[in-house]
Design an enzyme around this catalytic site. Structure first.
Site, PDB file in Angstrom:
ATOM      1  N   GLU A 197       0.842  -1.205   0.000  1.00 41.75           N
ATOM      2  CA  GLU A 197       0.000   0.000   0.000  1.00 41.75           C
ATOM      3  C   GLU A 197       0.878   1.257   0.000  1.00 41.75           C
ATOM      4  O   GLU A 197       0.835   2.085   0.925  1.00 41.75           O
ATOM      5  CB  GLU A 197      -0.962  -0.012   1.196  1.00 41.75           C
ATOM      6  CG  GLU A 197      -1.924  -1.189   1.149  1.00 41.75           C
ATOM      7  CD  GLU A 197      -3.030  -1.155   2.193  1.00 41.75           C
ATOM      8  OE1 GLU A 197      -3.029  -0.270   3.061  1.00 41.75           O
ATOM      9  OE2 GLU A 197      -3.920  -2.023   2.129  1.00 41.75           O
ATOM     10  N   GLU A 318      -4.715  -8.712  -0.023  1.00 39.47           N
ATOM     11  CA  GLU A 318      -5.500  -8.682   1.221  1.00 39.47           C
ATOM     12  C   GLU A 318      -6.977  -8.561   0.865  1.00 39.47           C
ATOM     13  O   GLU A 318      -7.344  -7.729   0.028  1.00 39.47           O
ATOM     14  CB  GLU A 318      -5.095  -7.483   2.091  1.00 39.47           C
ATOM     15  CG  GLU A 318      -3.671  -7.591   2.603  1.00 39.47           C
ATOM     16  CD  GLU A 318      -3.185  -6.348   3.335  1.00 39.47           C
ATOM     17  OE1 GLU A 318      -4.028  -5.629   3.910  1.00 39.47           O
ATOM     18  OE2 GLU A 318      -1.974  -6.099   3.317  1.00 39.47           O
TER      19      GLU A 318
HETATM   20  O1  AHR Z   1      -4.694  -6.189   7.346  1.00 37.22           O
HETATM   21  C1  AHR Z   1      -4.569  -5.003   8.066  1.00 37.22           C
HETATM   22  C2  AHR Z   1      -3.973  -3.877   7.239  1.00 37.22           C
HETATM   23  O2  AHR Z   1      -4.824  -3.537   6.202  1.00 37.22           O
HETATM   24  C3  AHR Z   1      -2.665  -4.165   6.544  1.00 37.22           C
HETATM   25  O3  AHR Z   1      -1.576  -4.033   7.389  1.00 37.22           O
HETATM   26  C4  AHR Z   1      -2.635  -3.136   5.466  1.00 37.22           C
HETATM   27  O4  AHR Z   1      -1.909  -3.550   4.344  1.00 37.22           O
HETATM   28  C5  AHR Z   1      -4.109  -2.901   5.166  1.00 37.22           C
HETATM   29  O5  AHR Z   1      -4.424  -1.579   5.144  1.00 37.22           O
END
Ligand code: AHR
Length: 510
Positions: A197, A318
């Site tokens: 990110e 994610e």
């Molecule tokens: O999964 C929690 C967080 O969500 C991670 O660290 C980040 O990559 C995302 O914003």
């Protein structure tokens, strides 16, 4: 079909035939004679970040713990994960990856430094779980490895040296240091994420700056044995970011990664509770889950422009539900309960991943233990399997299977199709059908014509519950668990199934 178009079709079906009050029929056709892309096993990957008790206490208790363990890893967690056939594990983050200094996590544990986890509650990290512990854990689980290197606060030199330390078979000083720390043979990095990110917690970068950083990093990092090199996308999908990354860096990447979280309300300040919600939040959760599909298609369309052969993969690094934290839980630990709703969210996502398997080749649910949409919850020596765990276990035969078109016409539930489904030919030759009934009140009769299928029997499992927020606790661990499914029949080339309300069903045709 994109969600919005599908929604329109649902409404038409509803007004043309069934009454909303009646259990309406779902009809469809399964084309086993028209095989699609292989469903990469890595679409069922898991994400584990140094965050709260996601690792400390959840996976790692240390070799001296009273909790039964194998060289420090909880035995109960290891056993449960083996049931899932976890294909790939991602570590150390997440946001944490961009503050992680790999040198804090090697060498004798008693002399590792204590660092502060500035992203996740400023927790003191004792760094007992570091590089060796991650790769050894992946070996115990039988999973591939997905390592994220630090771009936000790190340097190309640090990343280059970390990768050499892990993968080099030579007699370099770094490889010898690894050997002195107890590992003779190099490990394999299967997926190598550059940053995380980068627009947000990964460094507040602009797309052009990140693309240049990415080019610089991959110019120096040489994983022995190769790795799928991943360029990170932003914390939500941004087509301009994707386009810029493709324009400036496509020749240096093997994959591009996007993230997407399901928040019932869509509001980061007030996401909605994990339990004790009403039906409007149930429906909103699925509406927001389905929003991932047009996002995937948007990314794919841009990647198709630059890579028409489809060589570069799209990865969902994610995904999963993100609710308000469990009341009273430590700030920043992202602890939440997991209910039958989460199991259905998982199954809906699996179907979406399968439909987009041509370019979508890996994903990581956030996160594996004790954090967000977890497979397992632990508290001291106690452990419980969540409904999401059961969904992952039921869909295991889809790992590496060949996707098959399944066309369904379903009555509506809100603006969505009440019933969604997916089908594939498993690596064992059997045909598998996964069905999800989002309707929390009514069962559904499903009738599917089978094309190109030679099967005489059907068996299956069902996951359902009485309440929309039914969940498992340490005291009642089996409130939501799969049971044998007796509601399917196979007669004259037609598969019929009676789906309970709010259910996930996986059928095997033999
Ligand atoms: O999964 C929690 C967080 O969500 C991670 O660290 C980040 O990559 C995302 O914003």
């Amino acid at each position: 079909m994109p969600t919005l178009l599908r929604s329109a079709a649902c409404v038409l079906l509803l007004s043309a035939g069934a009454s909303a009050a009646m259990a309406a029929d779902v009809t469809g056709t399964l084309h086993a004679d028209r095989p699609g892309p292989v469903i990469a096993p890595e679409l069922y990957g898991q994400f584990m970040e140094q965050l709260g008790t996601g690792i400390d206490g959840g996976i790692w208790v240390g070799p001296d713990s009273d909790i039964p363990n194998t060289r420090g890893y909880r035995n109960d967690v290891l056993e449960a994960l083996k049931e899932l056939k976890v294909p790939v594990l991602r570590w150390p983050g997440g946001c944490y990856a961009d503050i992680y200094d790999w040198r804090t996590g090697i060498g004798p544990r008693e002399s590792r430094p204590v660092t502060l986890n500035r992203w996740w509650g400023n927790k003191e990290e004792h760094n007992a779980f570091g590089t060796h512990e991650f790769f050894e854990f992946a070996e115990l689980v039988g999973a591939k490895t997905f390592l994220n290197v630090n771009v936000g606060t790190g340097t190309p030199r640090e990343a280059m040296q970390w990768v050499e330390y892990i993968t080099s078979p030579t007699n370099s000083t770094l490889a010898q240091e690894r050997r002195r720390n107890g590992r003779d043979e190099p490990w394999k990095i299967d997926f190598l994420g550059i940053g995380n990110e980068p627009n947000g917690c990964g460094g507040r970068m602009r797309a052009e700056w990140f693309a240049d950083q990415f080019r610089q990093y991959v110019g120096f990092i040489v994983p022995h044995g190769g790795a799928t090199i991943i360029a990170s996308g932003p914390d939500a999908t941004d087509p301009e970011w994707t386009r810029t990354t493709m324009e400036l860096a496509i020749e240096h990447m093997d994959a591009f990664s996007m993230h997407y979280y399901t928040l019932p309300t869509g509001d980061w300040e007030n996401k909605g509770p994990a339990t004790g919600f009403d039906e409007s939040q149930w429906l909103a959760t699925f509406e927001r889950t389905y929003m991932i599909e047009p996002m995937i298609q948007e990314q794919v369309a841009i990647m198709d422009e630059f890579d028409p052969e489809g060589e570069k993969a799209l990865i969902i690094g994610e995904w999963g539900t993100w609710y308000d934290p469990t009341p009273g839980s430590p700030g920043g630990w992202l602890q939440q309960q997991n209910s039958i709703r989460d199991a259905l969210v998982a199954a809906v996502n699996f179907g979406i991943f399968h439909r987009n398997a041509r370019r979508l080749r890996a994903a990581g649910i956030a996160q594996m233990v004790n954090v967000l949409q977890a497979m397992l919850l632990t508290d001291g020596p106690k452990m419980v399997r969540t409904p999401t765990f059961h969904a992952f276990r039921m869909y295991r035969p889809f790992q590496g299977a060949t996707s098959l078109p399944l066309e369904l016409e379903s009555p509506a539930y809100g603006g969505l199709r009440a019933v969604d489904g997916t089908a594939a030919r498993g690596t064992d030759g059997k045909l598998y059908v996964g069905l999800v009934n989002l309707d929390p009140r009514e069962g559904k009769e499903v009738t599917i014509s089978l094309r190109g299928v030679e099967a005489s029997g059907v068996v299956g499992e069902v996951l359902t519950a009485d309440a929309i927020d039914a969940h498992n606790t340490f005291d009642a661990p089996d409130t939501v668990r799969p049971r044998p499914f007796e509601g399917a029949r196979l007669v004259d080339g037609t598969l019929s199934a009676t789906l309970p309300a709010k259910s996930v069903v996986v059928l095997a045709l033999e």
